[in-house]
Design a protein around this motif. Structure first.
Motif, PDB file in Angstrom:
ATOM      1  N   ARG A 159      19.574 -35.041  -3.091  1.00  8.14           N
ATOM      2  CA  ARG A 159      21.401 -35.838  -3.074  1.00  8.14           C
ATOM      3  C   ARG A 159      22.098 -35.023  -2.611  1.00  8.14           C
ATOM      4  O   ARG A 159      23.393 -36.078  -2.294  1.00  8.14           O
ATOM      5  N   THR A 160      22.017 -34.420  -2.055  1.00  8.50           N
ATOM      6  CA  THR A 160      23.477 -33.215  -1.609  1.00  8.50           C
ATOM      7  C   THR A 160      23.003 -32.656   0.031  1.00  8.50           C
ATOM      8  O   THR A 160      22.394 -31.918  -0.601  1.00  8.50           O
ATOM      9  N   ARG A 161      22.709 -33.227   0.608  1.00  7.90           N
ATOM     10  CA  ARG A 161      22.750 -32.592   2.211  1.00  7.90           C
ATOM     11  C   ARG A 161      22.632 -31.613   1.939  1.00  7.90           C
ATOM     12  O   ARG A 161      22.114 -30.108   2.850  1.00  7.90           O
ATOM     13  N   VAL A 211      18.943 -37.873  -0.336  1.00 11.14           N
ATOM     14  CA  VAL A 211      18.215 -39.087  -0.494  1.00 11.14           C
ATOM     15  C   VAL A 211      18.621 -39.291  -2.541  1.00 11.14           C
ATOM     16  O   VAL A 211      18.447 -38.219  -2.905  1.00 11.14           O
ATOM     17  N   ASN A 212      18.692 -40.458  -2.975  1.00  8.72           N
ATOM     18  CA  ASN A 212      18.186 -40.160  -4.570  1.00  8.72           C
ATOM     19  C   ASN A 212      16.957 -40.772  -4.830  1.00  8.72           C
ATOM     20  O   ASN A 212      16.736 -41.225  -4.729  1.00  8.72           O
ATOM     21  N   VAL A 248      13.298 -43.515  -1.203  1.00 11.41           N
ATOM     22  CA  VAL A 248      12.341 -42.263  -0.609  1.00 11.41           C
ATOM     23  C   VAL A 248      11.130 -42.840  -0.026  1.00 11.41           C
ATOM     24  O   VAL A 248      11.013 -42.489   1.139  1.00 11.41           O
ATOM     25  N   ALA A 249      10.559 -44.033  -0.184  1.00  9.23           N
ATOM     26  CA  ALA A 249       9.278 -44.916   0.381  1.00  9.23           C
ATOM     27  C   ALA A 249      10.093 -45.169   1.925  1.00  9.23           C
ATOM     28  O   ALA A 249       9.286 -45.180   2.938  1.00  9.23           O
ATOM     29  N   VAL A 286       9.795 -31.152  -6.005  1.00  2.75           N
ATOM     30  CA  VAL A 286      10.718 -29.867  -6.707  1.00  2.75           C
ATOM     31  C   VAL A 286      11.531 -30.037  -7.044  1.00  2.75           C
ATOM     32  O   VAL A 286      12.910 -29.365  -7.265  1.00  2.75           O
ATOM     33  N   GLY A 287      12.393 -31.658  -7.130  1.00  2.00           N
ATOM     34  CA  GLY A 287      13.334 -31.618  -7.539  1.00  2.00           C
ATOM     35  C   GLY A 287      13.409 -31.718  -9.563  1.00  2.00           C
ATOM     36  O   GLY A 287      12.128 -31.006  -9.842  1.00  2.00           O
ATOM     37  N   SER A 288      14.480 -32.246 -10.184  1.00  3.09           N
ATOM     38  CA  SER A 288      14.435 -32.052 -11.236  1.00  3.09           C
ATOM     39  C   SER A 288      13.687 -33.196 -11.530  1.00  3.09           C
ATOM     40  O   SER A 288      12.242 -33.998 -10.705  1.00  3.09           O
ATOM     41  N   ALA A 289      11.859 -32.501 -13.027  1.00  2.00           N
ATOM     42  CA  ALA A 289      11.637 -33.722 -13.716  1.00  2.00           C
ATOM     43  C   ALA A 289      12.035 -35.093 -13.436  1.00  2.00           C
ATOM     44  O   ALA A 289      11.569 -36.110 -13.999  1.00  2.00           O
TER      45      ALA A 289
END
Length: 411
Positions: free
Chosen positions: A36-38, A65-66, A73-74, A88-91
């Motif tokens: 989310r934060t580049r 990206v959100n 994402v696609a 490996v982002g938040s679950a």
């Protein structure tokens, strides 16, 4: 052969993944990282270049990206031309990133089970609530989706498969023991995302015993374990992801997960919980502002990534796998020991992030080379274990096995 990797997330584990992907970009190809934060992604790429981690000259780009927006994402997957996504982002983002991978036909790897922000500890098996509902679609579309490819879950799942394949005729019990004998020097901190950390320990502790789910409370059942390097350590029966897939693949075995905790952690945790500060449900302050207590606690605790520079000591994580061999009872212990300081010197992260971040890169390499490109959804214990464990040993996480005869040797 698949190549070009997109890393989702920009925390401590993502930093390890980025460094390890860079060290193998001759195989993995172009690299991209998004959160989310580049700016966080830019900082990780800068650390990769500072360490000279890129094996060969190549692309490593940052993106914003959100990750809870499947369409976004696609679009990023298509834009970058990646064929492997390491999430490996938040679950909380898992199901959205998985859907984007299925939509675009690229390989998906994660390190933890999907969670909904407003729900804690859903009914077991946890994988059945979200991920496994997409198994048929993955198979239909030929999409490789490797679930839980961190250390625990992940490597510990492979340890069970390895013991079953090479040392035992049957498996009757699995005790996974996770001990962090290191010290970060802070009054109180969690080794990974505080929100996810606390959510693990506020719900029901599920274990698989006697062919059914057993329920306990956190810190209700504890015992001492004597492990290599770290010695005798107290650990408590805990709920954890790997129990929920291993119980399906080894239904006749008792499956338990044990995590080490010091008295100080337990005391602080207990106070926070009793005060209601670990709740995921919103409350209103006297001023009428709505807040989620758990998120407030997360905001005031140290960022896990900030612990790395001063972290000392070692971790020991392993599986005691019991069963039978040639009609007799037998036990195998498969384990890894990692060093916090060595992890920081190599990739700028502490040992917990290191053990979680190296395995998904090994999985990506096995997908790139075709060994694990199975074109379906799989948990790690459903895949060949030896190639995974041998590769991990070569890229930074060597494992050892104590055989039924008592010999302690490298894998």
């Amino acid at each position: 052969m698949k190549k070009n990797v997109l890393i989702i997330g920009a925390g401590g584990v993502a930093q390890v993944v980025a460094h390890k992907c860079a060290q193998h970009n001759d195989i993995l190809g172009d690299l991209h990282i998004a959160s989310r934060t580049r700016a966080k992604c830019d900082a990780i790429i800068a650390s990769v270049h500072e360490k000279g981690a890129m094996k060969v000259p190549g692309t490593f780009q940052a993106h914003a990206v959100n990750a809870m927006d499947t369409a976004a994402v696609a679009d990023l997957i298509r834009q970058t031309g990646v064929q492997i996504v390491i999430n490996v982002g938040s679950a909380f983002v898992n199901k959205y990133v998985l859907d984007a991978c299925i939509e675009t036909g690229v390989a998906y790897i994660d390190t933890a089970i999907h969670e909904e922000p407003d729900r804690i500890c859903e009914a077991p098996p946890w994988y059945g609530n979200y991920e496994w509902k997409k198994r048929d679609l993955c198979a239909e579309k030929g999409v490789t989706a490797i679930l839980g490819a961190g250390f625990d879950p992940g490597v510990v799942n492979a340890y069970v498969r390895f013991a079953a394949d090479e040392y035992l005729d049957s498996v009757t019990s699995v005790d996974i023991v996770d001990i962090n004998a290191g010290s970060h020097g802070k009054y109180f901190a969690t080794n990974f995302d505080p929100e996810i950390n606390f959510r693990e320990f506020t719900g029901t502790v599920y274990s698989w015993q006697g062919g059914k789910w057993q329920e306990n409370k956190m810190f209700e059942v504890g015992r001492e374990w004597d492990l290599p390097v770290v010695g005798k350590q107290k650990a408590y029966l805990s709920g954890h992801d790997e129990v929920h897939s291993l119980s399906a693949n080894y239904p006749d075995a008792d499956i338990r997960f044990w995590m080490g905790f010091g008295d100080h952690y337990i005391n602080v945790f207990t106070v926070l919980k009793n005060l209601g500060l670990l709740s995921e449900q919103p409350v209103k302050t006297a001023e009428g502002q709505e807040v989620i207590p758990l998120k407030v606690v997360k905001a005031v605790l140290p960022d896990p990534a900030s612990l790395a520079p001063g972290y000392t000591g070692k971790t020991c994580i392993g599986d005691f796998v019991k069963g039978t061999k040639d009609g007799k009872e037998a036990e195998v212990f498969v384990y890894n020991v990692a060093d916090h300081k060595e992890a920081y010197e190599e990739v700028g992260s502490q040992g917990i992030s290191y053990t979680a971040g190296v395995p998904p890169v090994a999985a990506a390499l096995l997908i790139a080379q075709g060994t694990w490109d199975v074109k379906k959804m799989a948990n790690v214990e459903e895949l060949p274990a030896r190639p995974f464990l041998e590769l991990l040993g070569r890229i930074g996480l060597p494992s050892r096995v104590v055989t039924p005869e008592g010999e302690d040797k490298p894998i």
